[in-house]
Design a protein around this motif. Structure first.
Motif, mmCIF file in Angstrom:
data_model
loop_
_atom_site.group_PDB
_atom_site.id
_atom_site.type_symbol
_atom_site.label_atom_id
_atom_site.label_comp_id
_atom_site.label_asym_id
_atom_site.label_seq_id
_atom_site.Cartn_x
_atom_site.Cartn_y
_atom_site.Cartn_z
ATOM 1 N N ILE A 59 40.224 21.529 77.733
ATOM 2 C CA ILE A 59 40.189 20.261 77.019
ATOM 3 C C ILE A 59 38.855 20.157 76.302
ATOM 4 C CG2 ILE A 59 40.448 17.761 77.208
ATOM 5 C CD1 ILE A 59 41.688 18.251 80.001
ATOM 6 N N GLY A 60 38.896 19.788 75.050
ATOM 7 C CA GLY A 60 37.680 19.575 74.277
ATOM 8 C C GLY A 60 37.611 18.160 73.745
ATOM 9 N N LEU A 61 36.495 17.839 73.135
ATOM 10 C CA LEU A 61 36.289 16.528 72.508
ATOM 11 C C LEU A 61 36.471 15.380 73.491
ATOM 12 C CD1 LEU A 61 38.121 17.040 69.064
ATOM 13 C CD2 LEU A 61 35.770 17.609 69.693
ATOM 14 N N THR A 62 36.007 15.549 74.715
ATOM 15 C CA THR A 62 36.076 14.446 75.684
ATOM 16 C C THR A 62 34.897 13.492 75.544
ATOM 17 O OG1 THR A 62 35.017 15.874 77.329
ATOM 18 C CG2 THR A 62 37.420 15.731 77.378
ATOM 19 N N SER A 63 33.895 13.892 74.792
ATOM 20 C CA SER A 63 32.739 13.029 74.558
ATOM 21 C C SER A 63 33.037 12.042 73.437
ATOM 22 C CB SER A 63 31.510 13.871 74.177
ATOM 23 O OG SER A 63 30.512 13.085 73.568
ATOM 24 N N ARG A 64 32.811 10.758 73.689
ATOM 25 C CA ARG A 64 33.035 9.740 72.661
ATOM 26 C C ARG A 64 32.131 9.988 71.455
ATOM 27 N NH1 ARG A 64 37.948 8.217 74.133
ATOM 28 N NH2 ARG A 64 38.022 7.103 76.136
ATOM 29 N N ALA A 65 30.909 10.474 71.712
ATOM 30 C CA ALA A 65 29.972 10.734 70.612
ATOM 31 C C ALA A 65 30.491 11.842 69.704
ATOM 32 C CB ALA A 65 28.598 11.094 71.161
ATOM 33 N N VAL A 66 31.027 12.906 70.301
ATOM 34 C CA VAL A 66 31.557 14.015 69.507
ATOM 35 C C VAL A 66 32.817 13.584 68.776
ATOM 36 C CG1 VAL A 66 32.488 16.351 69.587
ATOM 37 C CG2 VAL A 66 30.527 15.753 71.009
ATOM 38 N N GLN A 67 33.664 12.774 69.424
ATOM 39 C CA GLN A 67 34.857 12.257 68.747
ATOM 40 C C GLN A 67 34.462 11.465 67.501
ATOM 41 O OE1 GLN A 67 37.397 10.020 71.368
ATOM 42 N NE2 GLN A 67 37.671 11.705 72.807
ATOM 43 N N ALA A 68 33.444 10.622 67.643
ATOM 44 C CA ALA A 68 32.987 9.832 66.505
ATOM 45 C C ALA A 68 32.446 10.731 65.397
ATOM 46 C CB ALA A 68 31.920 8.840 66.957
ATOM 47 N N GLN A 69 31.745 11.791 65.788
ATOM 48 C CA GLN A 69 31.180 12.729 64.821
ATOM 49 C C GLN A 69 32.273 13.405 63.996
ATOM 50 O OE1 GLN A 69 29.024 15.948 66.633
ATOM 51 N NE2 GLN A 69 28.127 16.640 64.726
ATOM 52 N N LEU A 70 33.383 13.729 64.649
ATOM 53 C CA LEU A 70 34.471 14.429 63.971
ATOM 54 C C LEU A 70 35.548 13.480 63.445
ATOM 55 C CD1 LEU A 70 34.966 17.597 66.208
ATOM 56 C CD2 LEU A 70 33.590 17.328 64.138
ATOM 57 N N GLY A 71 35.361 12.196 63.692
ATOM 58 C CA GLY A 71 36.292 11.218 63.160
ATOM 59 C C GLY A 71 37.645 11.200 63.839
ATOM 60 N N VAL A 72 37.667 11.433 65.163
ATOM 61 C CA VAL A 72 38.929 11.418 65.910
ATOM 62 C C VAL A 72 38.801 10.459 67.086
ATOM 63 C CG1 VAL A 72 39.563 13.752 65.246
ATOM 64 C CG2 VAL A 72 38.221 13.404 67.324
ATOM 65 N N GLY A 73 39.960 10.096 67.650
ATOM 66 C CA GLY A 73 39.952 9.141 68.754
ATOM 67 C C GLY A 73 40.509 9.698 70.039
ATOM 68 N N SER A 74 40.710 11.008 70.090
ATOM 69 C CA SER A 74 41.265 11.615 71.298
ATOM 70 C C SER A 74 40.750 13.028 71.451
ATOM 71 C CB SER A 74 42.799 11.620 71.234
ATOM 72 O OG SER A 74 43.236 12.478 70.200
#
Length: 263
Positions: A59-74
């Motif tokens: 599982i990747g992109l579990t960090s809210r900060a990284v999600q925001a950086q890449l423009g995703v919500g999951s």
């Protein structure tokens, strides 16, 4: 050759030539996750055709900060293949990677299938045989990690390798949201974090994965290893050396990078 095939071939050639490639978003766009997973499946199938086998999921992109950086919500997910697995302190040839980074995670090992579309926390707890401390080596076939969400999904969620510790714990023995994490190298702490940083709890991350894979008709199976997501910031690996991840209540695990060639 269509755009999906071109994107898959770009990743395969980058890996084979050990030379990072241009981003894929010129071929599949910046937001089309369905297209990105299609490319991921094509690259994974090529590896399966070459004799590899799937041993779990990450599982990747579990960090809210990284999600925001890449423009995703999951989060996103990728496959773990047998040639990506290393044991605690087993030498890992640095030459097998292009742009490696390490992160500490909790690994789940299942002893039951998770094949219902709306799996819940109780389902995940019942299906988990034990958890282990783990280090994931993330890597990117994309030049300079210049990625958007479609780039990383297509590139197997930026998967490289993983190292499992040897101290199994039952879920009932560990308060996963409360665990603390520290990565040390050369007697210096280079990353810290906690279980709560992984979607509130690594269990919640596995619930998300179980639901996502069940709807794609590729459910989690007994025996699968699941890397549940980073507990803290990633650390670049630029030279041979050892990285030790200590997870309170779970023990520790070390990734030892060597200058040697990959087998």
């Amino acid at each position: 050759m269509n755009a999906f095939q071109t994107a898959a071939e770009r990743l395969i050639q980058a890996d084979a030539s050990h030379t990072p490639c241009e981003p894929l978003r010129d071929l599949i766009g910046e937001a089309d996750q369905i297209a990105a997973y299609r490319v991921q499946e094509m690259v994974t199938q090529a590896r399966l055709d070459a004799g590899r086998r799937i041993v779990g999921r990450k599982i990747g992109l579990t960090s809210r900060a990284v999600q925001a950086q890449l423009g995703v919500g999951s989060p996103d997910h990728g496959a773990l293949l047998d040639d990506m697995a290393y044991a605690d302190r087993e030498p890992i040839p640095l030459s097998r990677f292009l742009q490696p980074r390490v992160e500490a995670e909790v690994a789940f090992v299942l002893d039951r299938d998770l094949d219902v579309e709306m799996a819940n926390v109780a389902d995940v707890i019942r299906a988990t045989a034990f958890v282990l401390p783990a280090i994931e080596v993330v890597d990117s076939r994309i030049t300079d990690w210049d990625i958007r969400v479609t780039d990383t999904i297509a590139d197997n969620a930026s998967g490289g390798a993983f190292v499992l510790g040897t101290t199994p714990r039952a879920l009932s023995e560990v308060d996963l949201p409360a665990i603390g994490m520290a990565i040390e190298t050369a007697d210096q702490v280079v990353s810290t974090g906690a279980g709560v940083a992984c979607l509130g709890s690594p269990v919640a991350a596995v619930v998300w994965l179980a639901r996502a894979l069940a709807t794609q008709e590729t459910p989690l199976r007994a025996g699968d290893v699941i890397l549940s997501g980073a507990l803290g910031p990633v650390v670049p690996v630029t030279t041979p050396g050892s990285f030790c991840a200590r997870l309170s209540g779970l023990g520790q695990v070390s990734a030892v990078f060597t200058q040697g060639e990959d087998a």
